[in-house]
Write an enzyme that holds these catalytic residues in place. Structure first.
Site, PDB file in Angstrom:
ATOM      1  N   CYS B  85       0.837  -1.195   0.000  1.00 51.22           N
ATOM      2  CA  CYS B  85       0.000   0.000   0.000  1.00 51.22           C
ATOM      3  C   CYS B  85       0.876   1.251   0.000  1.00 51.22           C
ATOM      4  O   CYS B  85       1.627   1.455  -0.946  1.00 51.22           O
ATOM      5  CB  CYS B  85      -0.998  -0.038   1.152  1.00 51.22           C
ATOM      6  SG  CYS B  85      -2.322   1.159   0.980  1.00 51.22           S
ATOM      7  N   HIS B 195      -3.816  -4.735   0.049  1.00 49.89           N
ATOM      8  CA  HIS B 195      -3.362  -5.324   1.308  1.00 49.89           C
ATOM      9  C   HIS B 195      -3.540  -6.833   1.261  1.00 49.89           C
ATOM     10  O   HIS B 195      -4.612  -7.338   1.568  1.00 49.89           O
ATOM     11  CB  HIS B 195      -4.180  -4.764   2.473  1.00 49.89           C
ATOM     12  CG  HIS B 195      -3.841  -3.364   2.847  1.00 49.89           C
ATOM     13  ND1 HIS B 195      -2.910  -3.062   3.812  1.00 49.89           N
ATOM     14  CD2 HIS B 195      -4.290  -2.181   2.357  1.00 49.89           C
ATOM     15  CE1 HIS B 195      -2.815  -1.733   3.915  1.00 49.89           C
ATOM     16  NE2 HIS B 195      -3.638  -1.178   3.053  1.00 49.89           N
ATOM     17  N   GLU B 197      -2.636  -9.020   3.278  1.00 46.53           N
ATOM     18  CA  GLU B 197      -2.948  -9.594   4.599  1.00 46.53           C
ATOM     19  C   GLU B 197      -4.403  -9.353   4.992  1.00 46.53           C
ATOM     20  O   GLU B 197      -4.868  -9.820   6.025  1.00 46.53           O
ATOM     21  CB  GLU B 197      -2.010  -9.025   5.680  1.00 46.53           C
ATOM     22  CG  GLU B 197      -2.214  -7.562   6.032  1.00 46.53           C
ATOM     23  CD  GLU B 197      -1.696  -6.592   4.975  1.00 46.53           C
ATOM     24  OE1 GLU B 197      -1.063  -7.049   3.996  1.00 46.53           O
ATOM     25  OE2 GLU B 197      -1.916  -5.376   5.130  1.00 46.53           O
TER      26      GLU B 197
END
Lengths: 303, 218
Positions: B85, B195, B197
């Site tokens: 990001c 992202h 994750e």
């Protein structure tokens, strides 16, 4: 971009609860298992609200956040009783991605500014709980729907976004928990007023309600609570999974009888939206990894 | 013969959900630690540079904790660096966010605002598909190895990267009819605008393949 479907879990101590018009909280079961089920069914994000935070003056969800955040790799927003930068920091450190501010922001709007400067605008969600008066005006309510701040919802909305709120979660108090559908007028007006993403909340009871709010207001994110929780709690009782749900049999049964809500499960909602040409995140198709690698991940993540 | 297990340093700039990055690394078998300690970062086998918030603030923080020389050193020594990001944006030469600010300069190009290109809600928040160009082999042996075209990842950002060399762009995404770079990759430098994750299994796959690409798993 897909429509975001965001289950909302109202948490009181060890329980998942749900009220009607934000009152009369009834116990539905153990929240972790609901969160996990929604994650596995393809929820795009999760929203946890501390249902009694205003009573204690603080957010007490950090333990719960820690517990669930470690196994669920989707964005998590947490709200209820968050009053300071320190509160925000502890919730984020526990594993949340975003925090929702309502009461504290209305009392001190500068909190939005300092929060967005410190943690990033995209971390700060304005939680707007709105009630319509006889003259048609909507005002913003605080303390989990108990007190009327007197502030016009649309003026407050603009101010909050100017101060740095990244998204707005708008909940129609009179619709919440009723399964009578979203407040389309409110949500449309909110969506038109700002260019930040809006999450519609309060009132979803059927797939049609979700379809309506998407098609008629232009929102790209929807939150649901009762419509998902009751059918899931019911399903668990029917399959004898009461222990897993964690709630007390009689209490849940009473809650379900009173609610008389049919609702839906996430899979059903997603399929229906797709059938109406609404862009929804494909789940089974999104496994890009070789099977053995994925199994590895699944075993570690879902163990 | 057993080699020491490789480890990854997740750089702590004081903001962002580093916990979820650490958990994602663990879930795929990567040994990871969150740290702002320059000595530990310098010794790490690979580095993840996350980030949330404003470009200028993040660069100022990197400067403040003396990490820029360390990152330059890692870059020159071919240590794998993964920017996520804002972290990916920091890898570029310049950003136009709130004035013109200098980045790390590991990839040629700038960071620009989505607002100018997109007639829709800003920030871009939600799940969008990532796709490649016509050369389908380009994804082999990268963090997108084995990925099907158009898998969905979770984005939340208001700025995007515009690399000067087409070759540095590994994948694109599209928001409101505007296509822009979603993944950059050049030798040891990789970046994801989304992202991973926070992108469910599809995101975990990114971490796994990145780790496999650079031999970070025992």
């Amino acid at each position: 971009m897909t429509i975001r479907i965001i289950p909302r879990l109202d948490i009181k101590g060890p329980n998942l609860v749900k009220g009607i018009n934000l009152e009369g909280l009834r116990i539905l079961g153990e929240p972790e298992s609901f969160a996990r089920e929604y994650y596995q069914q393809g929820a795009d994000e999760l929203l946890y609200l501390d249902a009694v935070a205003s009573l204690y003056g603080r957010n007490s969800l950090t333990e719960f956040v820690k517990k669930t955040a470690s196994a669920m790799f989707i964005p998590l927003t947490v709200g209820g009783g968050i009053r300071s930068l320190e509160d925000i920091r502890s919730v984020l450190l526990a594993g949340a991605d975003k925090i929702a501010l309502n009461t504290a922001a209305l009392e001190d709007p500068q909190l939005i500014k300092s929060a967005s400067e410190t943690f990033g605008s995209s971390t700060v969600v304005l939680s707007l709980v709105a009630k319509q008066h006889d003259d048609g005006r909507y005002t913003a309510f605080t303390n989990n729907g108990r007190d009327d701040s007197g502030r016009d919802v649309f003026d407050w909305l603009e101010q909050a976004v100017e101060l740095g709120a990244g998204e707005v979660l708008v909940t129609a108090m009179e619709r919440d928990g009723t399964a009578k559908g979203y407040d389309l007028e409110l949500i449309k007006k909110v969506n038109q007023r700002i260019s930040n993403p809006v999450i519609a909340c309060g009132g979803a009871g059927s797939v049609q309600d979700v379809l309506d709010v998407i098609k008629l207001t232009g929102v790209k994110a929807v939150s649901l609570a009762s419509a998902l929780h009751y059918p899931l709690a019911n399903k668990r009782m029917e399959t004898g999974n009461i222990l897993q749900s964690g709630g007390e049999f009689k209490v849940i049964q009473d809650s379900l009888t009173r609610a008389q809500l049919k609702g839906m499960d996430l899979a059903e909602l997603r399929t229906s939206l797709m059938a109406q040409d609404i862009n929804v995140r494909p789940i089974d198709d999104s496994e890009p990894v070789q099977t053995d690698v994925l199994t590895d991940i699944r075993e570690q993540v879902y163990a | 013969m057993h080699n020491k297990q490789k480890d990854v340093a997740i750089i702590d700039l004081g903001v962002g959900n580093l916990f979820s990055i650490e958990r994602a690394c663990q879930a795929v078998g990567l040994k990871a630690m969150i740290t702002a300690d320059t000595a530990r970062i310098e010794l790490a086998d690979a580095v993840i540079l996350p980030g949330v918030g404003a470009f200028a603030n993040a660069m100022a923080t990197l400067q403040q904790i003396d990490l820029i020389p360390v990152l330059n050193c890692l870059y020159e020594n071919d240590r794998p660096i993964l920017g996520i990001c804002l972290g990916m944006q920091l890898l570029m030469e310049y950003s136009e966010e709130f004035g013109q600010h200098q980045g790390l300069g590991f990839i040629n190009g700038t960071v620009k605002g989505l607002k100018r290109e997109v007639d829709d809600d800003i920030p871009h928040i939600g799940w969008s598909p990532i796709f490649g160009d016509s050369n389908t082999d380009r994804w082999d042996k990268t963090l997108l190895n084995c990925f099907r075209n158009q898998t969905y990842q979770y984005f939340v950002h208001s700025y995007y990267v515009s690399p000067e060399q087409q070759n540095d762009i590994l994948a694109y995404t599209c928001y409101s009819d505007f296509s822009f770079c979603a993944v950059i990759q050049k030798e040891n430098i990789t970046g994801c605008q989304f992202h991973p994750e926070r992108s469910g299994n599809a995101g975990l796959g990114i971490y796994k393949q990145w780790a496999l690409q650079y031999g970070l798993l025992s």
